[in-house]
Design an enzyme around this catalytic site. Structure first.
Site, short mmCIF file in Angstrom:
data_model
loop_
_atom_site.label_atom_id
_atom_site.label_comp_id
_atom_site.label_asym_id
_atom_site.label_seq_id
_atom_site.Cartn_x
_atom_site.Cartn_y
_atom_site.Cartn_z
N GLY A 1 -2.53 -1.22 -3.18
CA GLY A 1 -3.49 -0.32 -2.55
C GLY A 1 -2.96 1.09 -2.49
O GLY A 1 -1.79 1.31 -2.17
N ILE B 1 0.84 -1.19 0.00
CA ILE B 1 0.00 0.00 0.00
C ILE B 1 0.88 1.24 0.00
O ILE B 1 2.03 1.21 0.43
CB ILE B 1 -0.98 0.05 1.20
CG1 ILE B 1 -0.22 0.13 2.53
CG2 ILE B 1 -1.92 -1.14 1.18
CD1 ILE B 1 -1.11 0.46 3.72
N SER B 2 0.34 2.35 -0.50
CA SER B 2 1.02 3.64 -0.52
C SER B 2 2.33 3.51 -1.31
O SER B 2 2.31 3.04 -2.45
CB SER B 2 1.24 4.14 0.91
OG SER B 2 1.63 5.48 0.93
N ASN B 3 3.46 3.88 -0.74
CA ASN B 3 4.71 3.68 -1.46
C ASN B 3 4.96 2.21 -1.75
O ASN B 3 5.54 1.85 -2.78
CB ASN B 3 5.88 4.25 -0.67
CG ASN B 3 6.00 5.75 -0.79
OD1 ASN B 3 5.25 6.39 -1.50
ND2 ASN B 3 6.97 6.33 -0.10
#
Length: 611
Positions: free
Chosen positions: A295, A271-273
């Protein structure tokens, strides 16, 4: 060999396994580039998933204690790192229903294999770690590879991958993707060893040794000061972690070796980075990767319409968003600290922006409308702006911009073009030497981006009346300007651009439509549009009422109006795993009308997860 064939080969361990490997292996299935440097057992009151803390221990407000705060043991550091990373990623509040409506904190005994690995061309290593549960299913031969969210340490995706993978008998491979919490004390010349404890430069092998001038003081942060621009190599970090997993499994189960990419299922999730990193991994050559679930990914599809780099919209938000907040209805901003406490600073920002010629208007109301209109014209939605208020309140935009400018420009200690540095600080934000106890806790408590864990941002340009504005203007000019430093940072950003996937495979991208840190309009939406041209199996789940930080849903005002994203990540993993097994078709694209919990608790039915 397709996914179904490789799994059927994995079902037969004797002569049949030998038959599966009798043909010459593919080049990408051969080399185990990194061997484990450290192996630890985790059973009983110290398991893989929660370090024995369980849900109640993870919910505890106080961090797990160190017997000697200045000299914690590796086991104590690991337990605190797992506690901190769970709390930073998942909603563990009583009304969040983690472990009940979705997710798992069931004890998972097993072993951990860890090492320091280096991608080709890098100056500094990244951490890789593999969790092998005692229930590892040698018939399925499954590895879930993941990358830390944000700039977190190697356990920075434990809440993302492990609750799904470990109960199913899959190993989990982690990477900090070249960032992480291996801070280095420049004053005392000390940094983190492989086990997280503090070592001395020239005496111990350290996870990060900065290139620093003699006499430098303060704190060197790996993401900012490695001179590697690690984001450019995110995909390589993920693939190397998967390679390390094969080496660890060979050591864990020699009777079932060799573990290779052509006989072991590999699913990447983040998720994210970390979501951006697993998408970048799909660009790596070869048939080594079977599926991807990403995500809220920080991904930059440079040539796609609408795409903007993280640095571009971060520096824009850092300047304009505090003022623009005044043009949004007060009741729409559920953000800490309270609006009454920050509104005077927002008003001051409007005035200084007007003086700098960055907004128009005769008063704060008109100036806020001008800032708001600029953000909307540049692609921000009101939903993203409302959720982005949290990043304004915690000064997160500045923290990201400071660290990433240094990383993109490959600047070392003392070289930041806007004069920023990091240090332990006094109450008045002046720099001071770190204490032994502060230094000892960096590895387990840090987020990889100061401020936090006793390390703050040193801003040499602070000046009234709007103290942080000069530094923010300098950071923004690195995006928009044409100086040598600006071109250097822009070149680093260009190196992070995503490219088309190299192989057709199931990919599910999941993004909350209210994300105020990584707005989908700048990241997922343009990436998916571009990636589908190369890989028709890319799917996109857009989730209404989901923002970026599940961890902040423990704040009542956020939990009442937003839904968590992790349930969709776990559901997508279920579905791609079933697709690889041949039990279902690919997940469908979906616009998901999830319902927030309001004053109640999360119920699975409210989330409207696609089936």
């Amino acid at each position: 060999m397709n996914a179904k064939t490789r799994i059927s080969c994995g079902l037969l361990l004797g002569a049949a396994l030998a038959a599966c490997s009798s043909a010459p292996p593919k080049p990408e299935a051969v080399a185990h580039m990194i061997q484990p440097q450290r192996v630890t057992d985790h059973r009983g009151a110290d398991d893989l998933l929660t370090a024995g803390l369980g849900l109640d221990g993870l919910r505890a407000m106080a961090a797990p204690a160190f017997a000697d705060p200045a000299n914690p043991t590796p086991a104590e550091l690991r337990r605190r790192a797992i506690w901190a990373n769970w709390r930073g990623i998942a909603d563990l509040s009583l009304t969040g229903s983690y472990g009940q409506a979705y997710g798992s904190v069931a004890s998972a005994p097993g072993r951990e294999y860890s090492a320091l690995a280096t991608v080709p061309g890098a100056k500094q290593p990244h951490r890789v770690l593999v969790q092998v549960p005692d229930n590892f299913d040698a018939t399925k031969r499954c590895v879930v590879v993941t990358a830390a969210s944000g700039s977190r340490g190697v356990y920075g995706a434990i809440a993302v991958a492990a609750p799904w993978a470990l109960p199913k008998g899959c190993a989990v491979a982690y990477t900090d993707k070249g960032a992480g919490t291996d801070y280095f004390d420049l004053t005392d010349q000390r940094g983190a060893r492989e086990d997280g404890t503090i070592g001395e430069l020239g005496v111990d092998t350290l996870a990060f040794t900065p290139d620093a001038p003699v006499g430098a003081s303060g704190v060197a942060v790996k993401h900012a000061h490695s001179k590697d621009n690690p984001e450019a190599d995110w995909g390589k970090h993920v693939k190397q972690a998967a390679e390390f997993a094969l080496a660890a499994l060979d050591q864990a189960f020699p009777q079932a070796a060799p573990f290779r990419f052509d006989n072991t299922r590999v699913i990447a999730v983040g998720i994210s980075n970390g979501g951006g990193a697993v998408l970048r991994a799909s660009e790596e050559e070869g048939g080594w990767l079977d599926a991807v679930v990403a995500g809220e990914p920080n991904i930059y599809a440079a040539d796609a319409p609408g795409a903007r780099s993280l640095y571009d919209y971060t520096t824009e938000a850092a300047l304009l968003m505090p003022c623009a907040m005044l043009d949004l209805p007060a009741e729409s901003l559920p953000q800490p600290p309270l609006r009454a406490q920050v509104e005077p600073r927002w008003t001051a920002r409007c005035a200084t922006l007007k003086a700098a010629g960055l907004v128009t208007g005769a008063d704060a109301k008109a100036q806020a409308a001008s800032a708001h209109a600029q953000l909307k014209a540049n692609g921000w939605t009101d939903e993203a702006l409302v959720a982005g208020a949290l990043s304004v309140g915690f000064d997160l935009w500045r923290a990201v911009a400071v660290t990433y400018a240094s990383a993109y420009g490959r600047y070392g200690v003392g070289e930041h073009p806007c004069g920023f540095a990091f240090s332990a600080q006094n109450a008045d934000f002046s720099a001071r030497a770190a204490t032994a106890a502060e230094r000892a806790a960096w590895w387990s408590e840090g987020s990889g981006i100061p401020p936090g864990a006793g390390v703050g941002i040193v801003d040499t340009t602070l000046a009234p009346p709007d103290f942080t504005l000069p530094g923010l203007q300098c950071l923004r000019a690195l995006q928009t300007g044409s100086t040598d430093d600006a071109r250097r940072v822009q070149a680093g950003i260009a190196q992070t651009a995503a490219h088309s996937p190299k192989t057709r495979r199931p990919v599910v991208v999941i993004h909350g439509l209210d994300d105020g840190l990584v707005p989908p309009a700048f990241s997922s939406a343009p990436y998916v549009a571009a990636a589908r041209a190369a890989n028709p199996d890319v799917r996109y789940w857009q989730v209404r009422h989901a923002q970026h930080f599940d961890g902040f849903l423990a704040l009542p005002a956020y939990g009442a109006r937003y839904v968590p994203l992790l349930p969709y990540v776990y559901a997508a993993l279920d579905q791609v795993d079933a697709t690889l097994d041949g039990r279902r078709e690919l997940p469908a694209n979906a616009l998901i009308s999830a319902q927030p919990r309001g004053a109640g608790s999360v119920e699975l039915s409210q989330l409207a997860i696609p089936r």
